[in-house]
Design a protein around this motif. Structure first.
Motif, mmCIF file in Angstrom:
data_model
loop_
_atom_site.group_PDB
_atom_site.id
_atom_site.type_symbol
_atom_site.label_atom_id
_atom_site.label_comp_id
_atom_site.label_asym_id
_atom_site.label_seq_id
_atom_site.Cartn_x
_atom_site.Cartn_y
_atom_site.Cartn_z
ATOM 1 N N LEU A 18 0.857 -1.190 0.000
ATOM 2 C CA LEU A 18 0.000 0.000 0.000
ATOM 3 C C LEU A 18 0.885 1.228 0.000
ATOM 4 O O LEU A 18 1.975 1.193 0.557
ATOM 5 N N PRO A 19 0.450 2.334 -0.571
ATOM 6 C CA PRO A 19 -0.845 2.536 -1.204
ATOM 7 C C PRO A 19 -0.953 1.794 -2.537
ATOM 8 O O PRO A 19 0.028 1.604 -3.246
ATOM 9 N N LEU A 20 -2.188 1.391 -2.840
ATOM 10 C CA LEU A 20 -2.504 0.677 -4.072
ATOM 11 C C LEU A 20 -3.223 1.640 -5.012
ATOM 12 O O LEU A 20 -4.274 2.175 -4.675
ATOM 13 N N SER A 21 -2.636 1.866 -6.167
ATOM 14 C CA SER A 21 -3.251 2.765 -7.139
ATOM 15 C C SER A 21 -4.545 2.168 -7.671
ATOM 16 O O SER A 21 -4.612 0.985 -8.025
ATOM 17 N N LEU A 22 -5.581 2.994 -7.734
ATOM 18 C CA LEU A 22 -6.857 2.565 -8.305
ATOM 19 C C LEU A 22 -6.980 2.961 -9.774
ATOM 20 O O LEU A 22 -8.014 2.736 -10.394
ATOM 21 N N ALA A 23 -5.900 3.523 -10.342
ATOM 22 C CA ALA A 23 -5.905 3.919 -11.756
ATOM 23 C C ALA A 23 -6.210 2.739 -12.687
ATOM 24 O O ALA A 23 -7.003 2.894 -13.624
ATOM 25 N N PRO A 24 -5.647 1.537 -12.460
ATOM 26 C CA PRO A 24 -5.970 0.421 -13.358
ATOM 27 C C PRO A 24 -7.451 0.017 -13.314
ATOM 28 O O PRO A 24 -7.938 -0.658 -14.211
ATOM 29 N N PHE A 25 -8.151 0.443 -12.274
ATOM 30 C CA PHE A 25 -9.578 0.134 -12.130
ATOM 31 C C PHE A 25 -10.475 1.275 -12.599
ATOM 32 O O PHE A 25 -11.684 1.224 -12.449
ATOM 33 N N GLY A 26 -9.845 2.359 -13.107
ATOM 34 C CA GLY A 26 -10.611 3.469 -13.654
ATOM 35 C C GLY A 26 -10.669 4.704 -12.776
ATOM 36 O O GLY A 26 -11.489 5.590 -13.023
ATOM 37 N N ALA A 27 -9.807 4.788 -11.746
ATOM 38 C CA ALA A 27 -9.803 5.957 -10.858
ATOM 39 C C ALA A 27 -8.387 6.529 -10.750
ATOM 40 O O ALA A 27 -7.709 6.360 -9.736
ATOM 41 N N PHE A 31 -6.162 6.203 -4.497
ATOM 42 C CA PHE A 31 -5.387 5.112 -3.930
ATOM 43 C C PHE A 31 -6.131 4.468 -2.776
ATOM 44 O O PHE A 31 -6.852 5.151 -2.037
ATOM 45 N N LEU A 32 -5.924 3.179 -2.589
ATOM 46 C CA LEU A 32 -6.326 2.504 -1.362
ATOM 47 C C LEU A 32 -5.137 2.649 -0.428
ATOM 48 O O LEU A 32 -4.047 2.156 -0.722
#
Length: 91
Positions: A18-27, A31-32
């Motif tokens: 972490l942090p986990l990028s949420l860009a690959p999921f469309g955001a 980040f998580l």
């Protein structure tokens, strides 16, 4: 609508860093930032204020040296439909 996330780490989620990028999921840019032990959904008022009760037993905080909260709000700003805050650390 908002999702309130409670976790015990800001460095790892099941072995993933972490942090986990949420860009690959469309955001992109979101980040998580906290692991996920529990989550709840709530509704924010027109001013963005949320009120919720989240009871944590004292014995749990004796076990956890640090706890983390993070909020994600539903939006049409990206493909995932979610934007996130930074994580709040509680000691």
């Amino acid at each position: 609508m908002a999702i309130v996330n409670f976790g015990d780490s800001n460095t790892s989620l099941g072995g993933a860093p972490l942090p986990l990028s949420l860009a690959p999921f469309g955001a992109p840019g979101c980040f998580l930032n906290a692991s996920v032990l529990a989550s709840l959904m709530t509704i924010a008022d027109g001013n963005g204020v949320m009120r919720f009760e989240f009871t944590v037993p004292n014995s749990l905080f004796g076990f956890l040296q640090r706890s983390y909260f993070q909020i994600g709000t539903m939006t049409s700003a990206n493909a995932l439909g979610l934007v996130t805050t930074e994580a709040l650390e509680i000691r």
